[in-house]
Design an enzyme around this catalytic site. Structure first.
Site, PDB file in Angstrom:
ATOM      1  CB  CYS A 188      -5.918   3.438  -1.684  1.00 50.50           C
ATOM      2  SG  CYS A 188      -4.471   3.938  -0.748  1.00 50.50           S
ATOM      3  CG  ASP A 237      -2.065   0.893   1.165  1.00 56.09           C
ATOM      4  OD1 ASP A 237      -2.102   1.717   0.246  1.00 56.09           O
ATOM      5  OD2 ASP A 237      -2.972   0.787   2.031  1.00 56.09           O
ATOM      6  CG  ASP A 238      -0.141   4.986   0.231  1.00 57.66           C
ATOM      7  OD1 ASP A 238      -0.927   4.817  -0.713  1.00 57.66           O
ATOM      8  OD2 ASP A 238      -0.374   5.746   1.187  1.00 57.66           O
ATOM      9  CG  ASP A 257      -2.312   1.074  -3.217  1.00 62.86           C
ATOM     10  OD1 ASP A 257      -1.174   1.533  -2.966  1.00 62.86           O
ATOM     11  OD2 ASP A 257      -3.262   1.149  -2.401  1.00 62.86           O
ATOM     12  CG  ASN A 258      -1.342   5.043  -4.142  1.00 63.95           C
ATOM     13  OD1 ASN A 258      -2.434   4.615  -3.792  1.00 63.95           O
ATOM     14  ND2 ASN A 258      -0.480   5.549  -3.272  1.00 63.95           N
TER      15      ASN A 258
END
Ligand SMILES: *[C@@H]1O[C@H](CO)[C@@H](O)[C@H](O)[C@H]1NC(C)=O
Ligand SMILES: *[C@@H]1O[C@H](CO)[C@@H](O)[C@H](O)[C@H]1NC(C)=O
Ligand SMILES: *[C@@H]1O[C@H](CO)[C@@H](O)[C@H](O)[C@H]1NC(C)=O
Ligand SMILES: *[C@@H]1O[C@H](CO)[C@@H](O)[C@H](O)[C@H]1NC(C)=O
Ligand SMILES: *[C@@H]1O[C@H](CO)[C@@H](O)[C@H](O)[C@H]1NC(C)=O
Ligand SMILES: *[C@@H]1O[C@H](CO)[C@@H](O)[C@H](O)[C@H]1NC(C)=O
Ligand SMILES: *[C@@H]1O[C@H](CO)[C@@H](O)[C@H](O)[C@H]1NC(C)=O
Length: 512
Positions: free
Chosen positions: A76, A40-41, A312-313
């Site tokens: 997200c 995540d991130d 995701d990013n």
């Protein structure tokens, strides 16, 4: 043939077709297992891959490390919705992290979930397992609570809501399970790890093929490391190069220019602290992947198992003096790591082919031996994976990044805004998003081409254009200074892709 093919649209498609056809015989046997790890991130441009040395050794070095992996949106829920659906944001309609923006909404459950990639794998006879963060609003009462288990998953361990490390609820096969703050029992990355092992221990080389997705909170806010890693990376600081602590000048849109330059000292200290804690949280992911990998190997399944690692990013830490967040159109927020290993993939490769989060679903479906569903906007990466020289295979040159600027009505607002933005506060508050940080960008990467063209939906219809070959850190907006015919072509392609769906999203290379 390969050299002649570079930049030639027709032969570029033929090459893909040949590779595709030559790949088919291998799949007539039992479909391969797939292990998909999603963080995540996790940034690419700030070097976070250096924190995960085990993953890099086990997956990256044994297969392909991609250095041009992009997300369809640097946020997200829209990005995750793209991963599951294989679609651009304008087609899956999950615009932001709210239920009314379609994040995990009933509309999502009715229209996109039934044809998301897990359903195709399930229909192909896979045993499917999910553990970790799904979509930010998953499990909330207004979207059906934890009883809702998305179709396609046999064994479901879904985090209710957004990433956390402690004090959260899970949906375990549709039943709520609450967790506290005891490291041994509750640290979420480790819980995802242990549940994954339970599933894996039930799989065998002669059983059904399996798909397992491990979706960690690391390295998202609140950046809480496991206790044994709380002191690692001491002495490191966020990277100082590029646009770090530089001012976004008049070539940048309104929001970016709001940042305070130079950043106040306490912001610098905070950003460095976040940098270290992000890496520390990733060490638990590294441990998880190591055990999963070694178990797959010990069970004699390594020759039939693909490993895919991504995020995701991206993330920024001080770029253009913006303290810490994602949501911006620049490379630091839209690029993520991607590493893939598995049968037929030559080890030790680095690929610069532009690939995307919307390609993951098509790739999984094709690896499972099925053709890519026509509603998906993404392109399968299988031709890249199966090439002896993955750097020479390109599946697209032009693609889209879309973001709908967030603005919370119950948020006190950014300093100058009244209910029109989102802010981050430490010693002072700064805007991190606003209604007019809504944009769509065309990105073009090809032989001799490396452009970004972004259209903001703000009061000025502001446009930002960068030539990334000449200006990798995006300092110099060339919208008014470069050849206006180039600008016109990029603008038209952005217009077309912003409305594309399915096959129309696979546009041929631009003649620029
Ligand atoms: C949510 O999705 C539905 C169905 O796809 C769509 O009609 C609606 O416009 C979407 N809402 C938003 C805010 O995009
Ligand atoms: C969840 O459901 C799957 C499939 O029925 C089952 O194999 C698994 O044991 C269940 N997990 C738990 C923790 O109940
Ligand atoms: C983390 O710190 C511990 C204690 O200093 C050290 O033994 C370990 O090697 C470090 N791990 C990594 C991955 O840097
Ligand atoms: C480009 O020119 C337009 C029209 O004169 C102007 O509105 C815009 O601010 C300029 N953009 C930049 C980045 O200079
Ligand atoms: C901020 O840090 C810089 C560099 O370390 C230092 O020169 C300066 O005095 C500090 N400013 C304040 C207000 O503490
Ligand atoms: C998300 O999008 C919806 C629909 O456009 C909007 O009503 C809502 O305010 C947005 N949420 C945020 C946080 O911006
Ligand atoms: C962006 O929105 C803010 C708040 O509404 C406003 O003050 C500012 O003028 C806007 N800028 C542009 C370029 O739209």
């Amino acid at each position: 043939m390969r050299d002649e093919c570079i930049g030639q649209p027709r032969c570029w498609y033929i090459l893909g077709l040949i590779l595709f056809i030559s790949y088919i015989p291998a799949t007539t046997a039992k479909p391969p297992n797939i292990v998909f790890i999603l963080t995540d991130d996790q940034d690419y441009t700030l070097g976070s891959q250096n924190a995960i040395k085990k993953i890099t050794n086990l997956i990256g070095s044994q297969g392909i490390i991609f250095n041009n992996m992009f997300v369809s949106s640097p946020l997200c829920c829209p990005s995750r919705s793209s991963i599951f659906s294989g679609k651009y944001v304008h087609n899956h309609m999950a615009a932001n992290n709210s239920v009314d923006g379609n994040c995990s909404s009933y509309a999502w459950q009715q229209t996109e979930e039934p044809r998301a990639f897990p359903v195709y794998l399930k229909n192909q006879g896979y045993r499917t397992f999910f553990s970790g963060k799904y979509l930010n609003l998953y499990g909330f009462p207004q979207v059906g609570g934890p009883q809702h288990v998305p179709p396609g998953w046999d064994w479901w361990v879904g985090l209710v809501g957004n990433s956390r490390y402690y004090n959260y609820d899970l949906s375990v096969n549709g039943t709520r399970e609450s967790h506290g703050n005891d490291y041994k029992n509750d640290y979420l990355t480790d819980v995802i790890h242990r549940r994954g092992m339970e599933f894996l221990n039930q799989q065998s080389a002669d059983g059904d093929p399996f798909f397992m997705m491990l979706s960690t909170p690391a390295c998202h806010e609140p950046f809480t490391p496991a206790p044994q890693y709380a002191d690692n990376f001491t002495g490191m600081v966020a990277p100082r190069g590029g646009s770090y602590n530089k001012h976004g000048d008049e070539g940048k849109h309104w929001l970016v220019r709001q940042a305070i330059t130079p950043m106040p000292n306490d912001t610098v200290i905070l950003v460095d602290d976040i940098f270290r804690n992000r890496w520390r949280t990733l060490l638990s992911v590294d441990d998880m992947v190591e055990e999963v990998y070694n178990t797959v190997k010990a069970k004699n399944m390594i020759d039939n198992t693909y490993f895919i690692f991504s995020s995701d990013n991206g993330f920024h830490l001080g770029q253009f003096s913006m303290p810490y967040d994602k949501r911006q159109l620049y490379e630091f927020d839209v690029r993520v790591p991607l590493m893939i290993s598995g049968p037929g993939i030559k080890p030790g490769q680095v690929s610069s082919a532009p690939v995307m989060n919307i390609d993951l679903g098509p790739t999984f479906v094709e690896l499972s031996g099925q053709s890519v569903p026509s509603q998906m906007d993404g392109v399968s990466m299988v031709p890249i994976l199966m090439s002896d020289s993955s750097t020479d295979v390109v599946t697209r040159e032009n693609f889209l990044v879309e973001h709908y600027g967030e603005h919370l009505v119950d948020n006190p607002g950014c300093p100058q805004l009244h209910n029109q933005g989102m802010m981050v506060c430490h010693s002072h508050c700064e805007c991190q998003d606003s209604w007019n940080n809504t944009y769509s960008c065309l990105r073009v990467i090809g032989q001799g081409k490396n452009y970004k063209y972004c259209q903001l939906e703000d009061l000025l219809n502001f446009v930002e254009v960068y030539d990334l070959d000449k200006d990798p850190h995006e300092f110099d907006n060339i919208v008014n200074t470069t050849d206006q015919q180039l600008i016109a072509i990029l603008k038209q392609e952005l217009f077309d892709l912003s409305r594309c769906s399915g096959v129309a999203c696979k546009s041929p290379p631009l003649n620029i």
